[in-house]
Design a protein around this motif. Structure first.
Motif, mmCIF file in Angstrom:
data_model
loop_
_atom_site.group_PDB
_atom_site.id
_atom_site.type_symbol
_atom_site.label_atom_id
_atom_site.label_comp_id
_atom_site.label_asym_id
_atom_site.label_seq_id
_atom_site.Cartn_x
_atom_site.Cartn_y
_atom_site.Cartn_z
ATOM 1 N N TYR A 29 -5.225 7.160 5.412
ATOM 2 C CA TYR A 29 -4.331 8.421 5.664
ATOM 3 C C TYR A 29 -5.572 9.204 6.016
ATOM 4 O O TYR A 29 -4.999 10.121 7.225
ATOM 5 C CB TYR A 29 -4.103 9.185 4.236
ATOM 6 C CG TYR A 29 -3.197 10.048 5.043
ATOM 7 C CD1 TYR A 29 -1.537 10.622 5.735
ATOM 8 C CD2 TYR A 29 -3.783 11.661 4.990
ATOM 9 C CE1 TYR A 29 -0.596 11.010 5.435
ATOM 10 C CE2 TYR A 29 -2.449 12.681 5.321
ATOM 11 C CZ TYR A 29 -1.151 12.317 5.537
ATOM 12 O OH TYR A 29 -0.996 13.703 5.802
ATOM 13 N N GLN A 66 4.862 4.241 6.597
ATOM 14 C CA GLN A 66 4.522 3.692 7.861
ATOM 15 C C GLN A 66 3.496 2.765 7.370
ATOM 16 O O GLN A 66 3.044 1.719 7.670
ATOM 17 C CB GLN A 66 4.222 5.409 8.655
ATOM 18 C CG GLN A 66 4.114 4.368 10.364
ATOM 19 C CD GLN A 66 5.388 3.048 10.919
ATOM 20 O OE1 GLN A 66 6.139 3.784 10.625
ATOM 21 N NE2 GLN A 66 4.943 1.624 11.170
ATOM 22 N N ILE A 67 2.407 4.003 6.772
ATOM 23 C CA ILE A 67 0.212 3.144 6.564
ATOM 24 C C ILE A 67 1.036 1.537 5.513
ATOM 25 O O ILE A 67 0.507 0.552 6.109
ATOM 26 C CB ILE A 67 -0.582 3.862 5.631
ATOM 27 C CG1 ILE A 67 -0.549 5.117 7.285
ATOM 28 C CG2 ILE A 67 -1.336 2.764 5.819
ATOM 29 C CD1 ILE A 67 -1.061 5.975 6.089
ATOM 30 N N LEU A 118 -6.927 8.627 9.933
ATOM 31 C CA LEU A 118 -5.544 8.565 11.147
ATOM 32 C C LEU A 118 -6.024 10.485 11.200
ATOM 33 O O LEU A 118 -5.285 10.343 12.378
ATOM 34 C CB LEU A 118 -5.163 8.224 10.495
ATOM 35 C CG LEU A 118 -4.554 7.283 10.441
ATOM 36 C CD1 LEU A 118 -3.104 5.849 9.752
ATOM 37 C CD2 LEU A 118 -4.174 6.232 11.875
ATOM 38 N N SER A 149 3.849 -0.266 5.184
ATOM 39 C CA SER A 149 4.185 -0.979 6.637
ATOM 40 C C SER A 149 3.917 -1.733 7.218
ATOM 41 O O SER A 149 3.119 -2.995 7.460
ATOM 42 C CB SER A 149 5.412 -0.392 7.065
ATOM 43 O OG SER A 149 6.230 -1.344 7.863
ATOM 44 N N ASP A 150 2.410 -1.246 8.397
ATOM 45 C CA ASP A 150 2.052 -1.703 8.922
ATOM 46 C C ASP A 150 0.536 -1.895 7.697
ATOM 47 O O ASP A 150 0.302 -2.907 8.827
ATOM 48 C CB ASP A 150 1.088 -0.599 9.032
ATOM 49 C CG ASP A 150 1.746 0.263 10.480
ATOM 50 O OD1 ASP A 150 2.710 0.151 10.758
ATOM 51 O OD2 ASP A 150 1.627 1.474 10.731
ATOM 52 N N ALA A 151 0.438 -1.928 7.090
ATOM 53 C CA ALA A 151 -0.862 -2.975 6.237
ATOM 54 C C ALA A 151 -0.277 -4.332 5.526
ATOM 55 O O ALA A 151 -0.527 -5.238 5.366
ATOM 56 C CB ALA A 151 -0.898 -1.854 5.334
ATOM 57 N N GLY A 152 0.990 -4.122 5.744
ATOM 58 C CA GLY A 152 2.111 -5.963 5.036
ATOM 59 C C GLY A 152 2.429 -5.239 3.800
ATOM 60 O O GLY A 152 2.759 -6.523 2.833
#
Length: 286
Positions: free
Chosen positions: A275, A214-215, A278, A217-220
């Motif tokens: 990570y 997820q991290i 978060l 993906s969020d970072a592109g």
């Protein structure tokens, strides 16, 4: 301070925690477990771990000993009672106690155990400097997606590669990496693509993996969930592992082949940093 253990609805001193000789977890390995990290007095990714616990129990027909919310309260109380700033909470549920017989009664009451371990996670040498990985054949059973307490194959694998100067074992089947003995495996290829094996019966669905993807993906980042070989890993730009107790750990050597320049990769360390940031959100447990 005497460590407090949770055992079947009670918190007891470690010396008082007793489980029957006839517990099916001891006699047959008939049970599952979970490990949640504690960082900064906070349980990390715990909802994912409890969901996986419930799924694993359901797959082998053991009822949940408590609802997820009640289990989370047990975990939090263990962290508070044992003053765990950083470490892990271990949970184990077995089918229960009965005379030794392969078949079992559906009326058995599960045995539920929880305990904590102090462990350095955020400032561990391995997380900072990276580790070496050794390769062994995967000899486990066919349902590796269930977090079973049957860990003999992993024990033997880790000890085999330890003798070769490695800190983790990669398990290989049909020429492809399945996963680490107690971790999820990743590579970053020459094009900067993050690659990890997809979830299936062949691998444990990692909770830390879900958070890391997820991290990413969020970072592109471009992510591919596919199989990869040891040879592909050895020429990768970066290699790393994840697990609850080791977060994001760089791999700097696979067998006798250095990865990149032999130092932790920039992307790996960035994922580790995000990570941890978060993980520190939200209130501490004490």
């Amino acid at each position: 301070m005497t460590r407090q253990i949770y055992l079947n609805d009670r918190f007891v001193a470690e010396a008082e925690a007793r489980i029957s000789l006839f517990d099916r977890g001891f006699l047959f390995g008939d049970g599952v477990y979970e490990v949640s990290a504690v960082i900064g007095r906070r349980l990390v990714d715990n909802d994912l771990h409890l969901a996986r616990l419930e799924r694993s129990l359901g797959e082998i027909g053991i009822p949940m000993p408590l609802e997820c919310r009640a289990i989370a309260e047990v975990q939090a109380e263990l962290v508070r009672r044992n003053r765990i700033e950083e470490g892990v909470v271990y949970l184990q549920v077995t089918r229960g106690v009965a005379e030794r017989e392969f078949t079992f009664s559906p009326a058995l009451v599960p045995t539920f155990v929880g305990f904590t371990q102090q462990k350095r996670i955020t400032n561990a040498v391995s997380a900072r400097d990276g580790i070496a990985v050794g390769v062994v054949a995967d000899q486990r059973w066919a349902r590796r997606d269930i977090k079973s307490v049957m860990l003999l194959a992993q024990v033997l694998a880790k000890n085999a590669v330890k003798a070769r100067g490695c800190q983790e074992a990669w398990l290989v089947e049909d020429g492809y990496v399945t996963e680490g003995a107690s971790s999820t495996a990743y590579i970053v290829n020459a094009d900067g693509v993050l690659v990890s094996r997809p979830n299936s019966h062949s691998v444990l669905p990692g909770c830390t993996k879900a958070a890391i993807l997820q991290i990413a993906s969020d970072a592109g980042l471009h992510v591919e969930e596919r199989l990869f070989t040891v040879a592909e890993a050895q020429v990768a730009r970066e290699v790393f592992l994840t697990s609850a107790s080791s977060i994001v750990t760089p791999v700097v050597r696979v067998e006798d082949m250095a990865i990149g320049n032999g130092r932790p990769g920039a992307l790996t360390m960035r994922l580790q940093q995000i990570y941890l940031e978060l993980a520190m959100r939200g209130p501490a447990l004490f």
